[in-house]
Design a protein around this motif. Structure first.
Motif, PDB file in Angstrom:
ATOM      1  N   THR A  10     -29.778   7.658  36.839  1.00 35.25           N
ATOM      2  CA  THR A  10     -30.752   8.741  37.125  1.00 35.25           C
ATOM      3  C   THR A  10     -31.294   9.064  38.595  1.00 35.25           C
ATOM      4  O   THR A  10     -31.393   7.980  39.184  1.00 35.25           O
ATOM      5  CB  THR A  10     -32.023   8.719  36.344  1.00 35.25           C
ATOM      6  OG1 THR A  10     -32.579   9.966  36.289  1.00 35.25           O
ATOM      7  CG2 THR A  10     -32.815   7.755  36.570  1.00 35.25           C
ATOM      8  N   LEU A  63     -34.205  12.505  31.828  1.00 33.43           N
ATOM      9  CA  LEU A  63     -33.877  11.259  31.222  1.00 33.43           C
ATOM     10  C   LEU A  63     -34.733  10.948  29.769  1.00 33.43           C
ATOM     11  O   LEU A  63     -34.166  10.235  29.188  1.00 33.43           O
ATOM     12  CB  LEU A  63     -34.208  10.146  32.252  1.00 33.43           C
ATOM     13  CG  LEU A  63     -34.050   8.603  32.083  1.00 33.43           C
ATOM     14  CD1 LEU A  63     -32.731   8.318  31.754  1.00 33.43           C
ATOM     15  CD2 LEU A  63     -34.365   7.915  33.196  1.00 33.43           C
ATOM     16  N   ASP A 108     -27.536  11.306  32.582  1.00 31.49           N
ATOM     17  CA  ASP A 108     -29.124  11.387  32.282  1.00 31.49           C
ATOM     18  C   ASP A 108     -29.632  12.839  31.864  1.00 31.49           C
ATOM     19  O   ASP A 108     -30.573  12.946  31.502  1.00 31.49           O
ATOM     20  CB  ASP A 108     -29.843  11.056  33.586  1.00 31.49           C
ATOM     21  CG  ASP A 108     -29.648  11.844  34.596  1.00 31.49           C
ATOM     22  OD1 ASP A 108     -28.804  12.752  34.667  1.00 31.49           O
ATOM     23  OD2 ASP A 108     -30.350  11.810  35.608  1.00 31.49           O
TER      24      ASP A 108
END
Lengths: 502, 502
Positions: free
Chosen positions: B244, B251, B316
């Protein structure tokens, strides 16, 4: 280039064959009768190769005093684990073995010519089979067949006096009254693999009358070479990596010592401390891990971030000195590109060991022996270095090679030998005594010292903590008292492994 | 090079002369006059294996419109870079090639029996050579010789009627008036490599009168198998990994979606955001990198921390759904252990491509072609999956295999294809349409969105930013407009590579 090569070859060959031909003509002139009858029996008797002499993958017995895994396993888990392990090993073999390892023999007095090594094809790509030919004496008709199992065969269909069956199939039969024509057809036979695979092989069976030759076909997708740019100075091809845990005092001493000698070399720090301190500075990269992930997890993290051709491993409590000349290690690696790991000495201590691995029976695993202070022989041209299996915690390594082996993140503490066990057969390792690094005084008044020691050396483990969550086996090195275990051992479920002096 | 050329020439000559010899022998056998005039020329014509048909490592020409590296290089750097690249390639070859790839032929009608494949020895370990024998007709005395270059040969010295020279040396000569005795000696010949090496080979030359057979000896240090314990449920053999950067909103959506379906599966997060947020939770491990280390550095970090047999890569901003059935992918991998990477679909989009690599000339590198939406053929037994070279960002992979290839941390953005380029020949890849994951809505009101986009897609790059610090070449995929580059290309310095539709 290729053309010239072939013409030269052709002329040379022509000359030689004519000479031989003539010589032989005079030799034979005196005696025209062959001794077929005498030849047959001996031929018969000797046909069978002594298979029994092949190195068998049979069992190995470990010396008494070995730590036997099964003795440390709860009875109720044992059965299930053995089943799972058997399945994993089966898969491992499916991945790593092919017909290309099978033992094949060239039979004597066979009229067949064929390639025994080096015939390589791309998957799904038609490739001419080099060197196929029949050299039989007069026949009214000549008939040969070729069989493969993972591909198809084709040849040039020529109209008259030729019978070809199975063109484009896995069994190709060719017949002609002319040996010349038949050999022309053989010279035009191509193989095409029908299943996409990146590294496997096929066996071709080539038959004439009662003669059979079996030869290998390597099916391989070539790899793109991975080339690093060395750049022009040491900091463009070496990265220093370390792992720290609750030892910032030592780490800072190390870092300043590095800068004293290498002002801009890249330094990578893997940190799994409980309360990470921020370490900053030019060309210093700190990676914060979840707490207490462990020794090998940190090493593996650091290795994963290196972008230079080489990496230099150092412990966080080492210190660079005048004798820490990275260039001298680079020089050896560059001169001997087969090398992967090159160890130095720590405060004059040149620690190294050799490993002997006896592949064992499927279910019981093999035996792995470690012999301290054993090297194989000096590195040609570099008497200060010797080939061995494992070295001390201060080494220069080929980044790509180390990344391929890796440091098993399962191993949380104490582990060191395990990296070289996992690298056995993948990493060519040597130890040198002409480059050294210092060690900081052990008696540090670090507030975290006690806490660190508690983690580093948990007391009284029969099976060390780092083995608890491994599928199998702790290994006790009785000779040194040091307890160690490794993925190769644990995950390989080698029940009877002992590490120790031979 | 010259040496190889000459040896090749010599071998050819040897092969040819033997063949000629023996054919002649057969001719005369049946009829002592022999039609020299007829046979000889055809002999000439047919003797030579069609060497020219071997896949040559020759040059490849890339289609017009290719992005040529040299056009983007400052003239003053060019010369030096080419020199360095040449040296790296030379080292690469020293590491990856051996005599075991040389083309060898079995000559027809040779009285010699010998192993053509599968004779493997441990370094520095004496091993009996299987299947050596002579099957010649009546002679007053029989004399054979064996030659190796990287080891020594021994046999059993038997007292009477036997002459043995060079016992314990690299050239062993054995002579006896009895064929049986000679074959006994041959059955006792052992080879011992004299230089420690973990993967190389030797060539043995076996001679009798003017017959010569050359056969390969594989010198190999066996590897310890790496076996993972599958455990009993999906969380004991799969780890979900992601990377990420400035996208915590996405996320968190991903993480909660994972927990909806897999309550205790391990999740690893590599994070190179500027101000990292702490992500906590059971079985969630967050690793904080220095800011903006990039896409592949993060992937490589995450991969380095996996301890389960398989890993599942997700972006993510993906989201698990009812169709995200990891077990279905595991089932295929377990059934086909040769597989390394198994891609699914993202919101029904099954993206995949094939790669074709033409090895090029030493200095100019090769050509790499990428063909989107091309697969090779369905996976036997699993019609939902097909073999291909590269897949989408949602895949299950064999941890150890992916760790071996790695994600080149040099590649900071956009890179995706590059992983599969680096894995070409190492990873067996397939794409399936029966397992899918969702994608979060693109229009997120993330405060970092603008900043993220600025990093993710720097505008108007002729040579994209991620190539700037690579030794070489950006590659423009004209067909899609997407710009991409990779270690395989950049570090391999393939000057004339073009990635694009064939």
């Amino acid at each position: 280039m290729m053309a010239v090569f072939n013409r030269a070859l052709f002329q040379m060959a022509a000359v030689v064959s004519m000479i031989t031909l003539v010589t032989f003509y005079f030799m034979i002139f005196h005696n025209c009768s062959g001794e077929l009858t005498q030849e047959a029996p001996t031929t018969q008797k000797l046909r069978l190769p002594p298979m029994s002499h092949l190195p068998p993958p049979g069992p190995c017995t470990c010396p008494g005093g070995s730590t036997l895994l099964k003795e440390h396993l709860p009875k109720d888990q044992y059965g299930e684990l053995v089943k799972r392990r058997a399945k994993e090993l089966h898969q491992h073999k499916a991945r790593t073995t092919s017909v290309l390892s099978r033992l094949l023999f060239a039979s004597p007095n066979s009229p067949l010519q064929y390639p025994i090594q080096g015939f390589k094809v791309l998957p799904l790509t038609s490739t001419l089979i080099p060197g196929l030919a029949l050299h039989a004496g007069q026949r009214s008709s000549y008939k040969v067949s070729l069989n493969v199992s993972k591909g198809v065969l084709t040849t040039e269909i020529t109209a008259d006096g030729v019978k070809v069956q199975g063109h484009g199939e896995s069994r190709l039969i060719m017949e002609s009254s002319s040996l010349v024509t038949l050999n022309y057809l053989l010279a035009k036979v191509s193989y095409t693999s029908t299943v996409y695979h990146i590294h496997t092989g096929d066996l071709a069976s080539f038959q004439f009358e009662n003669h059979e030759a079996v030869f290998p076909i390597t099916i391989k997708q070539p790899l793109l070479p991975v080339l690093y740019d060395m750049g022009t100075d040491v900091s463009s091809h070496v990265t220093v990596i370390t792992k720290t845990f609750l030892r910032y005092t030592q780490l800072k001493v190390l870092l300043s010592s590095i800068r004293r000698f290498y002002s801009n070399i890249e330094v990578i720090i893997a940190d799994d401390s409980f309360e990470p301190e921020n370490i900053t500075g030019e060309h210093i990269r700190q990676y914060i891990m979840p707490p207490a992930q462990g020794w090998f997890a940190g090493r593996n993290l650091a290795v994963s971030q290196v972008t230079t051709k080489y990496l230099l491993w150092v412990d966080d409590d080492f210190v660079f000195t005048e004798e820490t000349k990275i260039e001298k290690l680079v020089e050896v690696m560059e001169a001997v590109p087969e090398l992967d790991v090159l160890g130095g000495t720590v405060q004059g201590n040149q620690f190294y060991f050799s490993l002997l691995y006896e592949e064992g029976e499927e279910m019981d695993g093999g035996c792995l022996y470690r012999k301290s202070n054993e090297k194989f022989h000096p590195l040609p041209g570099y008497p200060q270095c010797s080939l061995t299996s494992g070295v001390i915690n201060f080494f220069l390594a080929r980044t790509h090679a180390v990344q391929k082996v890796g440091f098993d993140p399962k191993l949380q503490r104490v582990a060191h030998t395990e990296f070289f066990m996992d690298g056995l057969g993948s990493l060519l390792v040597a130890s040198c005594d002409h480059v050294s690094i210092g060690h900081q005084p052990k008696t540090s008044h670090n507030k975290d010292k006690a806490r660190y020691d508690k983690f580093r050396n948990p007391a009284g483990m029969l099976i060390p903590a780092e083995c608890d969550h491994l599928p199998f086996l702790s290994v006790n090195e009785s000779s040194t008292g040091q307890t160690t275990c490794g993925r190769a051992l644990c995950a390989d479920h080698n029940f009877d492994i002992k590490i120790g002096e031979r």
